[in-house]
Design a protein around this motif. Structure first.
Motif, PDB file in Angstrom:
ATOM      1  N   LYS A 123       7.290  -9.105   1.203  1.00 38.64           N
ATOM      2  CA  LYS A 123       7.224  -7.738   0.661  1.00 38.64           C
ATOM      3  C   LYS A 123       8.026  -7.627  -0.643  1.00 38.64           C
ATOM      4  O   LYS A 123       7.588  -6.998  -1.615  1.00 38.64           O
TER       5      LYS A 123
ATOM      6  N   GLY B 266       0.861  -1.191   0.000  1.00 39.68           N
ATOM      7  CA  GLY B 266       0.000   0.000   0.000  1.00 39.68           C
ATOM      8  C   GLY B 266       0.884   1.222   0.000  1.00 39.68           C
ATOM      9  O   GLY B 266       1.978   1.196   0.563  1.00 39.68           O
TER      10      GLY B 266
ATOM     11  N   ASN C 299       6.618  -6.652  -4.366  1.00 35.64           N
ATOM     12  CA  ASN C 299       7.115  -5.479  -5.104  1.00 35.64           C
ATOM     13  C   ASN C 299       7.875  -5.847  -6.369  1.00 35.64           C
ATOM     14  O   ASN C 299       7.957  -5.048  -7.305  1.00 35.64           O
TER      15      ASN C 299
HETATM   16  O1  LIG Z   1       6.411  -0.497  -1.574  1.00 37.46           O
HETATM   17  C1  LIG Z   1       5.546   0.168  -2.134  1.00 37.46           C
HETATM   18  C2  LIG Z   1       4.275  -0.430  -2.495  1.00 37.46           C
HETATM   19  C3  LIG Z   1       3.348   0.519  -3.163  1.00 37.46           C
HETATM   20  C4  LIG Z   1       1.991  -0.109  -3.278  1.00 37.46           C
HETATM   21  O2  LIG Z   1       1.752  -1.195  -2.720  1.00 37.46           O
HETATM   22  O3  LIG Z   1       1.129   0.522  -3.930  1.00 37.46           O
END
Ligand SMILES: O=CCCC(=O)O
Ligand SMILES: NC(=O)C1=CN([C@@H]2O[C@H](COP(=O)(O)OP(=O)(O)OC[C@H]3O[C@@H](n4cnc5c(N)ncnc54)[C@H](OP(=O)(O)O)[C@@H]3O)[C@@H](O)[C@H]2O)C=CC1
Length: 343
Positions: A221, A173, A225
């Motif tokens: 994570k 996010g 990404n």
């Molecule tokens: O690490 C950043 C992620 C951005 C996103 O999930 O929109």
């Protein structure tokens, strides 16, 4: 309240959408006991009551709104940022200020850190006036930065050596979800700390995953990404190619939005990309950092990730053209530059 559901292979989950409450009555996320390491609750940090003092280190695009949401929820928050001026808006909202990470950690029950990259995360946690110096039994450190597993383990070692607990909790996010308290936490580490900070994560986010030992949150994570960075690179190629063959890229955005490959990211970023506008939510330099770290993760298990590797090269080109601090959607400019050179 609308019900959503999700599935995580390591834990069984039941997820419902976020109620914004100072006192969440039930955990939104039920984690199987097997997934949790056994720990005593003796001398665990208090964070689940309103009197707990909360530290926040790193007030960039993400850290500022996250800390702000804690303050708005009535929590006792102490902030620190390398560039002190970024603390002022939060101080105006009622935050306290300390001049080093060490002092923040020493004065708080639980300290969150949202730093740029592995180097800054390690320095703020383990450096000369780092948070570890102020930690001790009964305290907790929650690193929400996006770093690699090795860095997270290093920070964890320093924190645990003081008798404190450690949780890695990178977020999925971006800027808007951070402002709206709609982040997704990918946590791993001391489950006793996870339980204690759950009400705080619920103020800042809409869901949370507990994934096991330190490194698993970081890995999740980076995989997320990695996919995102490749998707954006591929989308960029589509936009540039469509224009080159005489199509209207705005129509491409619309066509994609109605089909099987529609994604909120394309709908959100597409219209501004067509206008060559890249207001920064997720800085391009951080997306390239995440691809670099994902490549390291893949290397550690001899897993080929050729699409991500090629995407990483494109983000590197974009960086070399001075686009580091633009939104990561500015990666499309790297393709335009290439095309100009070719013609
Ligand atoms: O690490 C950043 C992620 C951005 C996103 O999930 O929109
Ligand atoms: N933006 C996004 O959409 C998302 C970002 N992330 C991740 O969250 C983290 C923060 O991202 P974001 O807020 O966007 O980044 P920013 O670049 O806006 O903020 C970075 C923060 O790190 C601090 N910092 C950088 N270098 C150092 C250093 N050497 N010592 C001390 N502090 C330092 C900055 O301090 P100063 O103000 O002094 O420069 C700032 O507080 C990154 O790991 C990123 O990958 C995760 C999800 C989404």
């Amino acid at each position: 309240m609308a019900l959503c559901s999700t599935f995580c292979p390591r834990v069984s989950t039941h997820l419902n959408c976020k109620p914004f409450s100072l006192f969440p009555i039930k955990p939104r996320f039920f984690v199987s006991i097997k997934a949790l390491s056994s720990q005593t609750s003796a001398s665990t940090p208090k964070a689940d009551d309103l009197s707990a003092s909360i530290g926040f280190l790193g007030l960039g695009i993400m850290g500022s709104p996250m800390a702000q949401n804690l303050i708005k929820a009535g929590r006792d928050v102490t902030v620190w940022n390398r560039t002190k001026s970024k603390c002022e808006p939060l101080i105006s909202l009622g935050a306290k200020y300390k001049s080093t990470p060490e002092e923040v950690a020493a004065s708080c029950d639980v300290t969150f850190a949202m730093l740029a990259d592995p180097e800054s995360a390690a320095d703020v946690a383990c450096g000369k006036y780092g948070a570890a110096k102020g930690m001790g039994p009964g305290k907790g450190y929650v690193d929400v930065s996006t770093v690699d597993g090795e860095t997270s383990k290093l920070i964890c070692e320093h924190i645990r050596a003081t008798g404190a607990h450690f949780l890695e909790a990178p977020v999925s996010g971006s800027k808007k979800p951070a402002e709206d308290g709609q982040l997704i936490f990918l946590t791993a580490g001391d489950s006793v700390l996870y339980d204690k900070v759950a009400p705080l994560l619920d103020i800042m986010g809409k869901s949370r995953f507990y994934l096991g030992e330190v490194g698993k949150g970081a890995a999740m994570k980076l995989v997320v990404n990695m996919v995102m960075g490749s998707m954006m690179a591929s989308f960029s190629e589509g936009l540039v190619l469509s224009e080159k063959v005489g199509l209207d890229p705005s129509v491409l955005v619309e066509v994609i939005s109605q089909g099987a490959i529609s994604a909120p990211m394309y709908a959100l970023k597409g219209p501004s990309m067509v206008k060559s506008s890249y207001p920064t939510a997720f800085p391009l330099k951080h997306q390239q950092k995440d691809l670099r770290l994902a490549l390291g993760l893949a290397e550690s298990v001899s897993q080929p990730i050729p699409i991500a590797a090629a995407s990483n090269e494109l983000y590197k080109v974009a960086k070399s053209h001075g686009l580091s601090d633009q939104d990561f959607s500015a990666v499309i400019e790297a393709l335009k530059v290439k095309l100009q050179h070719q013609t």
